[in-house]
Design a protein around this motif. Structure first.
Motif: not given
Ligand SMILES: Nc1ncnc2c1ncn2[C@@H]1O[C@H](COP(=O)(O)OP(=O)(O)O)[C@@H](O)[C@H]1O
Ligand SMILES: [Mg+2]
Lengths: 320, 375
Positions: A54, A86, A88, A92, A101, B7, B10, B14, B205-206, B208-211, B213-216, B372, B374
């Motif tokens: 990351l 956090k 993640s 929704d 997913f 994606i 998803k 959303q 949004r991804e 900002e919400t931290g998602t 990080e999970q995608l990367i 890709k 952070l």
């Protein structure tokens, strides 16, 4: 290839002029539960993020599953699972939608996801809540779901960044049982925490402080070296009131406040827990949790460790 | 491929749960259509006019019929002498007057230049200008060479010549309806606003919400991530395009003379640009709010420089030059060309080429900026 899942040499990360991780080196054996302990701001997340591709390291090298994180980050990503500090997942989406997913994101066929689905749901205790929006789940559930999504593709190594932060002791124990199960399946688990009690569950531990590793070994070795004055983290909405009360007690060595929690330094852990609860109860304050956490630099014990750690010229100022 | 589809699926899940979705997709086009379709319809129809035919020849009658049949003028009165006109204009019973001087018929028959006088009520300059524009247009249709002398009559000051400046737009709009000009433009504006800001916000949004990080940490490749995030907005763009074109055609009765499939295909060329800009904005914004403001920061100047608000020919040279890198400038020409003029490839290929080149550059730069990682 050696028997190590992770090999880290002089890994360093600088944010501008600030060194968050300072020449860290260690190895993690295959199938081990490796505990990375440190106070808030010690550099745990930054280290984990470099290992997961990351963040790019400023200096040093690391291999994960035999692949160099700087040169082959995408190959590293195929063999690891990661659960960030956090939460993640998608709030929704429903439980099952999240699982599907991430299955797709890892390139799993629909069939393999279908096969894994009952396991994840069972493990997270989410049977019957498949269609609930993730947003509506309690923290403990979310964390187990996040773990499920992180190991969906059956990685050899999982990185868990403070997976038990902010949950009740029962959920926390349950989570560690899951970690144990993973380890029994020969999955290497790299887990960070700032709860010192959790060190017990690990086979191998490194203590990181202000970006440097200051101690390491088995839980027993570490306890013998480290334990001086335990620090208790007292979580309560009335942190300020609690602080004022506890400050005046002779058996409290030191106190400080962190938002909705209080750090209280005491001479003995068990006795301290009892006294804290008792004294606060008299003021009508019932703390949500009292946990023993990893002490930070200001705390007495660290001086002793510094002598043993290679450095010796004193650490930079620490964020406690 | 599987990753991209995951994606996209998803994204739609959303979007479906986002209570703002339907309002955003439909309210914004509806508002713009109403605003630009009705409120901005400045054209005045059936201007009350006085006719003074001093020639009374077949040619003069024929010529006047050309005006009267256009539907833009209503005959308020026919008078014999020029001084009778004043009364109608003064009382406000008429706003324009057409005067055909004696000898008009002979001159046109002899192939000589004839002249026609148009007097407009100067106190109503808006209708006057439009009226004069109409008259000019209609006069141009008349095969003979006729000199149109336009005057503006201001009470107490008599007649003074009007600088006839028929706007360029009139040429593309034979029905002389400004609605025909505005409504197709809404298609360009809506596509730009929707795809740019929604795409930028969707990606931010991804983060900002931290998602993100999970995608990367998944093996998803950056191009898969970008495609998966952007393609759903192409679909939203098309939904809006279909909606706007349908409302324009059946709601506002605006002609669609060219090929509709070509129009939609070229929407795609345009969205290459707008989504590229959206992606770029996502690489420089940290929060959704920032992304929205930054989108505005891009969209406003682009709208001003698009030719939609001010004709590009009237801009200072520097800005005329700048408009060449504004994608919507080309798209406006394409929409109006296809809808109003029935234009196709031969007329539009250069605009399309400009859009494709710009789009490739913008998207390419944004993709290069999109890491890709952070940081
Ligand atoms: N992106 C960043 N930019 C600047 N400083 C950062 C960034 N991420 C972390 N830090 C700083 O680096 C230090 C270590 O952070 P972190 O690794 O998150 O600690 P831990 O996970 O142990 O609590 C902290 O002082 C933090 O403020
Ligand atoms: Mg952390």
């Amino acid at each position: 290839m050696s028997g190590n899942s992770i090999e880290v040499k002089s890994l360093t990360k600088k944010f501008g002029g600030f060194t968050a991780v300072d020449g860290v080196s260690f190895e993690v054996g295959r199938g081990a539960i490796f505990g990375f302990l440190g106070a808030n701001g010690a550099g745990k997340s930054t280290t984990i993020r470099m290992l997961c591709g990351l963040l790019d390291p400023t200096a040093g090298t690391a291999t994960v599953g035999g692949f160099d994180v700087g040169r082959e980050p995408e190959r590293v990503k195929r063999v690891i699972g990661y659960m960030s500090q956090k939460f993640s997942l998608y709030e929704d989406l429903t439980v099952v939608e999240n699982i599907r997913f991430f299955g797709g994101a890892y390139g799993l066929a629909k069939k393999s996801v279908d096969a894994r689905l009952p396991w994840v749901l069972g493990m997270a205790g989410l049977k019957g809540r498949e269609r609930s929006l993730t947003r509506t789940l309690s923290v403990g559930w979310k964390q187990r779901l996040a773990l499920g999504c992180a190991v969906l593709h059956e990685p050899e190594i999982v990185f868990l960044d403070e997976p038990t932060g902010g949950v009740d002791p029962a959920s926390r124990r349950r989570f560690w049982e899951l970690i144990n199960e993973l380890s029994e399946r020969k999955v290497t688990v790299f887990v960070t925490t700032h709860y010192l009690d959790e060190a017990e569950y690990c086979n191998d531990i490194r203590l990181i402080h202000a970006g440097r590793i200051v101690a390491g070994g088995s839980p027993r070795e570490l306890k013998d070296k480290v334990i001086r004055n335990p620090i208790l983290e007292v979580a309560t909405d009335r942190a300020v009131d609690a602080l004022e009360v506890l400050q005046k007690e002779p058996w409290v060595l030191e106190t400080s406040i962190f938002g909705t929690s209080l750090h209280v330094s005491v001479a003995d852990e068990t006795e301290g827990r009892r006294l804290v609860r008792e004294r606060l109860a008299r003021e009508g304050i019932v703390p949500q949790r009292v946990d023993r956490i990893v002490p930070s630099l200001e705390d007495v014990f660290i001086h002793k460790i510094e002598e043993q750690a290679a450095g010796g010229e004193g650490s930079a100022e620490a964020a406690p | 491929m599987k990753a991209i589809l995951s994606i996209i699926r998803k994204e739609f899940l959303q979007l479906r749960r986002d209570p703002r979705l339907l309002p955003v997709i439909f309210i914004s086009p509806i508002l713009q259509l109403l605003l630009l379709g009705y409120a901005a319809d400045l054209d005045v129809k059936r201007i009350p006019s006085v006719i003074c035919d001093m020639d009374r020849s077949a040619a003069s009658r024929d010529y006047l019929d050309g005006f009267l049949n256009s539907g833009f003028f209503a005959v308020e009165a026919r008078v014999e002498r020029m001084d009778e006109i004043d009364r109608y204009l003064d009382d406000g019973d008429a706003a324009m007057a057409f005067v055909i001087p004696r000898g008009f018929g002979d001159k046109t028959a002899g192939g000589r230049q004839a002249s026609v006088m148009i007097i407009a009520d100067g106190s109503e300059s808006q209708s006057a200008t439009i009226g004069v524009n109409y008259a000019t247009m209609i006069a141009a249709k008349y095969s003979q060479k006729i000199l149109l002398e336009s005057f503006e009559r201001v009470k107490g000051l008599g007649l003074k010549p009007v600088l006839v400046n028929p706007e360029v737009r009139v040429w593309y709009n034979p029905e002389l309806r400004s609605r025909n000009f505005m409504v197709p433009g809404v298609l360009g504006l809506i596509l730009m606003i929707m795809t740019t800001s929604l795409a930028a916000q969707g990606i931010v949004r991804e983060r900002e919400t931290g998602t993100m990080e999970q995608l990367i940490v998944t093996p998803i490749r950056p191009y898969q991530l970008i495609l998966g995030k952007l393609l759903p907005f192409v679909l939203i763009g098309f939904i809006d395009a279909i909606f706007v074109v349908a409302v324009a055609k059946w709601g506002f009765v605006i002609p669609v003379r060219g090929s509709v499939p070509l129009l939609f295909a070229l929407c795609l060329a345009f969205m290459l640009n707008t989504l590229g800009i959206g992606l770029f904005i996502s690489t420089i914004s940290r929060t959704q709010q920032q992304a929205m403001l930054t989108s505005l920061f891009f969209i406003l100047p682009m709208t001003l420089l698009s030719g939609f608000v001010f004709p590009i020919e009237n801009m200072p040279r520097f800005f005329q030059f700048v408009t060449h890198v504004i994608p919507i400038r080309y798209f406006f020409v394409i929409i109006r060309g296809i809808m109003l003029k029935g234009a196709g490839w031969p007329e539009l290929w250069d605009q399309v080429a400009a859009l494709l080149v710009l789009g490739t550059v913008i998207l390419g730069l944004s993709v290069a900026r999109f890491h890709k990682k952070l940081e």
